[in-house]
Scaffold this active site. Structure first.
Site, PDB file in Angstrom:
ATOM      1  N   THR A  72       5.564   4.425   1.946  1.00 23.14           N
ATOM      2  CA  THR A  72       5.121   3.039   1.082  1.00 23.14           C
ATOM      3  C   THR A  72       5.272   1.639   1.898  1.00 23.14           C
ATOM      4  O   THR A  72       6.451   1.284   2.906  1.00 23.14           O
ATOM      5  CB  THR A  72       6.481   2.307   0.098  1.00 23.14           C
ATOM      6  OG1 THR A  72       5.695   4.361  -0.642  1.00 23.14           O
ATOM      7  CG2 THR A  72       5.223   2.246  -1.160  1.00 23.14           C
ATOM      8  N   VAL A  73       4.067   0.616   1.937  1.00 22.85           N
ATOM      9  CA  VAL A  73       4.234  -0.326   2.644  1.00 22.85           C
ATOM     10  C   VAL A  73       4.633  -1.529   1.480  1.00 22.85           C
ATOM     11  O   VAL A  73       4.110  -2.040   0.748  1.00 22.85           O
ATOM     12  CB  VAL A  73       2.966  -0.448   3.428  1.00 22.85           C
ATOM     13  CG1 VAL A  73       3.325  -1.723   4.948  1.00 22.85           C
ATOM     14  CG2 VAL A  73       2.837   1.131   4.772  1.00 22.85           C
ATOM     15  N   ASP A  86      -6.252   9.134  11.798  1.00 21.47           N
ATOM     16  CA  ASP A  86      -6.877   9.044  10.684  1.00 21.47           C
ATOM     17  C   ASP A  86      -7.317   7.419  10.714  1.00 21.47           C
ATOM     18  O   ASP A  86      -7.233   6.710  10.014  1.00 21.47           O
ATOM     19  CB  ASP A  86      -5.503   8.820   9.828  1.00 21.47           C
ATOM     20  CG  ASP A  86      -5.444   8.496   7.595  1.00 21.47           C
ATOM     21  OD1 ASP A  86      -6.835   9.157   7.651  1.00 21.47           O
ATOM     22  OD2 ASP A  86      -4.574   8.228   7.729  1.00 21.47           O
ATOM     23  N   GLY A 144       1.150  -1.235   0.042  1.00 20.36           N
ATOM     24  CA  GLY A 144       0.324  -0.189   0.262  1.00 20.36           C
ATOM     25  C   GLY A 144       0.836   1.200   0.176  1.00 20.36           C
ATOM     26  O   GLY A 144       1.939   1.487  -0.041  1.00 20.36           O
TER      27      GLY A 144
END
Ligand SMILES: *[C@@H]1O[C@H](CO)[C@@H](O)[C@H](O)[C@H]1NC(C)=O
Ligand SMILES: *[C@@H]1O[C@H](CO)[C@@H](O)[C@H](O)[C@H]1NC(C)=O
Ligand SMILES: *[C@@H]1O[C@H](CO)[C@@H](O)[C@H](O)[C@H]1NC(C)=O
Ligand SMILES: *[C@@H]1O[C@H](CO)[C@@H](O)[C@H](O)[C@H]1NC(C)=O
Ligand SMILES: *[C@@H]1O[C@H](CO)[C@@H](O)[C@H](O)[C@H]1NC(C)=O
Ligand SMILES: *[C@@H]1O[C@H](CO)[C@@H](O)[C@H](O)[C@H]1NC(C)=O
Ligand SMILES: *[C@@H]1O[C@H](CO)[C@@H](O)[C@H](O)[C@H]1NC(C)=O
Ligand SMILES: *[C@@H]1O[C@H](CO)[C@@H](O)[C@H](O)[C@H]1NC(C)=O
Ligand SMILES: *[C@@H]1O[C@H](CO)[C@@H](O)[C@H](O)[C@H]1NC(C)=O
Length: 741
Positions: A426-427, A538, A420
């Site tokens: 960024t993962v 979030d 993701g």
């Protein structure tokens, strides 16, 4: 002004910012039973202790709540000494004048523990105490198969006895060996009181705390000893965390857990058998088993300085000084005459004073320099220094990875490994040591603020251990952009579950409800984690990950900040995601725990309606899911927005309850919204409505069998091992696997 240094200066850095009441594992847990404090790792009830073996039962007896460990009433628990004081039962062996035989009294079975149990009988504080004039009693280990001690007490008549003396005449005390976790008592038939019953009918034996015993000659006749003590006397158990053999192993064993979570804590090897306990470092006090448990002691509150001196508390110590014009001499601040003393004495004194002044001056300069350098580093590296500190304490199951390891793990950050992408980085999916799957987050580091966040995220996450929060396994510091390594959570996100292709068809509504409940528990944990709540910032369905059992794990703390305390932090850039954003936050720019509650309300809407929070097509008023929903609620037209397949399946009571909860979460005014804890509790209640009767029965039976696991019948106490009984090596994880699910 003269000052002298009394204690080592602790690391002043940062301690204040993260200080809290340390109410971590379950701030909702009962921490007192009657007058007895039950500090973590002990706890009352399922989710409040480090492991099942540390559970204490709180029972009402004679109208008062009293803590119990099996059949033993608990008098006190000491964290600093690793001891628990309980009441043990006196056993007696008495001549029956009417039948002419010897009879046993009291509860004989003894005490049955296990090697995996935290408890050992304290060899230092207990003595096997035998009272009588013709008494021979044995203390045994291993179900009575091995005798560990022998107590013999004799006397010719009452004139031999002396108050306060217990060395064989009418009374004897014997030591027991270390490492005993069970014992039984036996009286020898060879020696009896049939001939001397007129002045000594009964012999007594008990393992008891020596310090609480004082022999009295009245114990010899009638049932004196038992009567005086209500049949019970204090005994001391040494407890320790016993799944690791010693501090050395516990701090180095990367696969095991380490219980000393607090910074400023130290590990102390158990004095009785394998294991360790935790203690706060010198100058700190509190609970070393909680992440922020050890707090600086304000030494000045009991003014340790000489009379006339002024005390200054420092982190981990204190300083004494005299007012200007006075100097510290011996234990007093005297006027600085400086002449009166004899010449040699005077010279010596002046030298000492000079040395002190120079030393102190240098200390101050050094300290200032040191502090400045550190602040600079900290600013630049976003708390790397702090992280170093954490690392040096080895307090955490936390790994520092090399860049090479992570490059290898992710095939050089290959695009095919991307799980993701987000505003914060960024993962990637990675494999460590060719077996363990992890999620590797490469932060998109742009400005100083985010550098700071990195340190913060590190600090927060590495200490948080909750089944509904994604665990941080480690990080990499060698690179310019920080890289974090998380546990890999493999079943996608709640977003995919609701809005994905197959959608809710396969996933039952009650599963969605459970996931929502678990996510709420996770967030509620964050909010109650420290005295300043940790705000996620979030909250959205794509940040709620699902593991192989579809259990929710809240992820992505990229936006999380400790509730801001200064103005500067208010002027942060807008964070969060459109459609989930707290409208109040837009006005005040102040993120609060209630902002998370608002976003969570939107998640509830997605579950209820199956709709995205924000639709790009449609008229202005139709765009935001929350406004569509709220106006439907106003018109009492809930049916119109509900996702179709749910309407028939679920009770209207449940759906209405859920809708009301969502509505409360979406209140324009943050103060009117419920807390995350209240949301979690309400979801828990609603879930019960959703379960079919037979399912509900099952769940309760499960919970009961878990709850009742440790109390076996009779006197035999099962001082149970670590969770799930038989497996002694299982790591003990705070708040992990003992939930009834
Ligand atoms: C333990 O936690 C689970 C899940 O949060 C909850 O359902 C259960 O009621 C808790 N048990 C106790 C005894 O507090
Ligand atoms: C723990 O620390 C306290 C105070 O610093 C000290 O009195 C106590 O002896 C320590 N306990 C152990 C087991 O070392
Ligand atoms: C001691 O007294 C208690 C009740 O006071 C009684 O139950 C117990 O049997 C007595 N024990 C002995 C050894 O006499
Ligand atoms: C002695 O034994 C008899 C018969 O078993 C019993 O009724 C009595 O209570 C006993 N006496 C004492 C002092 O225990
Ligand atoms: C007491 O011990 C003597 C031997 O020392 C024995 O003869 C007697 O039967 C015993 N009495 C009882 C009641 O056990
Ligand atoms: C104690 O006795 C029980 C039952 O007789 C047995 O299962 C257990 O192995 C024994 N334990 C020891 C240490 O001998
Ligand atoms: C024990 O009791 C006697 C009187 O019964 C008293 O003189 C003595 O001081 C006591 N000893 C302790 C250690 O308390
Ligand atoms: C118990 O001891 C006291 C004093 O030591 C004595 O006066 C009393 O007679 C004794 N009682 C019995 C039943 O032996
Ligand atoms: C490390 O901890 C694990 C889990 O508690 C345990 O199985 C293992 O034996 C420990 N390793 C050492 C060297 O003690």
């Amino acid at each position: 002004m003269q000052v002298f240094l009394q204690l080592g200066l602790g690391l002043v850095l940062l301690a204040a910012q993260y200080a809290s009441d340390g109410a971590v594992p379950g701030s909702q847990c009962q921490r007192q039973c009657g007058k007895v404090d039950i500090p973590y790792p002990f706890g009352i009830g399922l989710n409040c202790s480090l492991a099942r073996a540390f559970n204490i039962n709180c029972e009402v007896q004679d109208g008062f709540p009293k803590p119990f460990l099996g059949d033993f009433e608990v008098l006190s628990i000491s964290l600093t000494h690793g001891t628990t004081q309980v009441l043990n039962y006196i056993v007696g062996f008495c001549y029956n004048t009417s039948t002419g035989i010897m009879e046993s009294f009291g509860r004989y079975t003894g005490y049955a523990g296990r090697p995996s149990s935290p408890y050992r009988l304290s060899d230092l504080q207990n003595r096997f105490t035998v009272i009588g004039c013709n008494a021979l009693a044995l203390i045994s280990d291993n179900n009575g198969s091995g005798y560990q001690g022998l107590g013999v007490a004799t006397c010719r008549d009452q004139s031999d006895l002396v108050d306060g003396s217990c060395s064989g005449i009418g009374c004897s005390q014997t030591m027991i060996p270390k490492r005993m976790y069970n014992y039984g008592t036996t009286f020898s038939n060879l020696v009896n009181t049939s001939e001397i019953w007129e002045f000594n009918r009964c012999s007594y034996a008990v393992l008891m705390e020596a310090a609480t015993f004082n022999f009295s000659t009245t114990y010899i006749n009638t049932t004196g000893f038992n009567d005086t003590n209500d049949g019970r006397v204090p005994m001391v158990l040494d407890w320790a965390i016993r799944d690791q053999k010693s501090c050395n192993i516990a701090t180095q064993n990367k696969t095991g857990t380490y219980a000393c979570l607090s910074s400023n804590s130290v590990c102390v090897d158990s004095v009785n058998d394998d294991g360790y306990i935790c203690n706060c470092s010198e100058g700190y006090r509190g609970n070393p088993y909680l992440p922020v448990g050890c707090q600086d002691v304000d030494e000045c509150s009991r003014n340790p300085c000489p009379s006339g001196g002024v005390c200054h508390n420092t982190v981990g110590g204190y300083l004494c000084s005299c007012r200007a014009g006075r100097k510290l001499e011996g234990n007093t601040c005297n006027p600085d005459t400086g002449l009166i003393i004899g010449v040699t004495m005077g010279l010596f004194g002046v030298m000492v004073v000079a040395v002190i002044i120079v030393f102190w001056g240098q200390m101050i300069i050094q300290k200032k320099k040191f502090k400045k350098v550190k602040q600079e580093y900290f600013r630049q590296h976003g708390g790397l220094l702090l992280f170093d500190r954490m690392k040096s304490e080895k307090g955490l199951a936390f790994t520092v990875f090399s860049e090479a390891e992570l490059i290898h793990a992710t095939s050089n950050f290959d695009n095919s490994k991307i799980l993701g992408k987000g505003g914060h980085g960024t993962v990637y999916k990675g494999v460590i040591n060719n077996k363990k799957q992890v999620a590797v987050k490469r932060c998109a580091l742009v400005d100083e603020r985010q550098k700071k966040e990195f340190g913060q995220e590190m600090l927060i996450l590495s200490q948080i251990n909750h089944k509904n929060i994604v665990k941080l396994l480690g990080c990499c510091l060698e690179v310019e952009v920080p890289i974090l390594v998380y546990e890999f959570v493999l079943n996608g996100t709640l977003f995919e579950l609701i809005h994905g292709k197959n959608q809710a068809l396969q996933i039952s509504f009650s599963t969605l409800l459970r996931i929502a409940h678990e996510a709420a528990e996770g967030l509620s944990f964050l909010h109650s984690y420290a005295s300043t709540p940790i705000i996620h910032g979030d909250v959205k369905t794509s940040n709620i990950l699902l593991d192989e059992n579809y259990m929710a794990k809240v992820s992505d703390f990229g936006a999380s900040i400790l509730a801001p305390t200064d103005k500067e932090q208010f002027v942060t850039m807008v964070q969060g995601t459109c459609g989930y954003l707290d409208p109040e936050y837009m006005q005040t720019c102040q993120l609060t725990d209630k902002s998370d509650v608002y976003s969570f309300g939107v998640i509830l809407l997605e579950i209820l309606t199956g709709q995205l929070p924000l639709k790009l097509e449609g008229s202005e008023t139709q765009r935001s899911l929350s406004s569509v929903f709220l106006s439907a609620m106003k018109e009492n037209n809930l049916d119109a927005v509900l996702v179709s397949h749910v309407k028939g399946q679920e009770s209207m009571e449940l759906l209405r309850g859920l809708a009301d909860l969502a509505k409360n979460c979406l209140d324009m005014c943050g103060d009117n919204r419920p807390s995350m804890k209240e949301v979690a509790d309400e979801l828990n209640r609603l879930r019960k409505l959703s379960l079919h009767p037979w399912v509900r029965l099952n769940v309760e039976t499960d919970a009961e069998s878990l709850l009742s696991g440790e109390s076996t019948g009779g006197y035999e106490i099962e001082l149970s091992g670590y969770p799930m009984g038989e497996s002694e090596n299982q790591p003990i994880n705070p708040r992990s696997s003992y939930y009834a699910r």
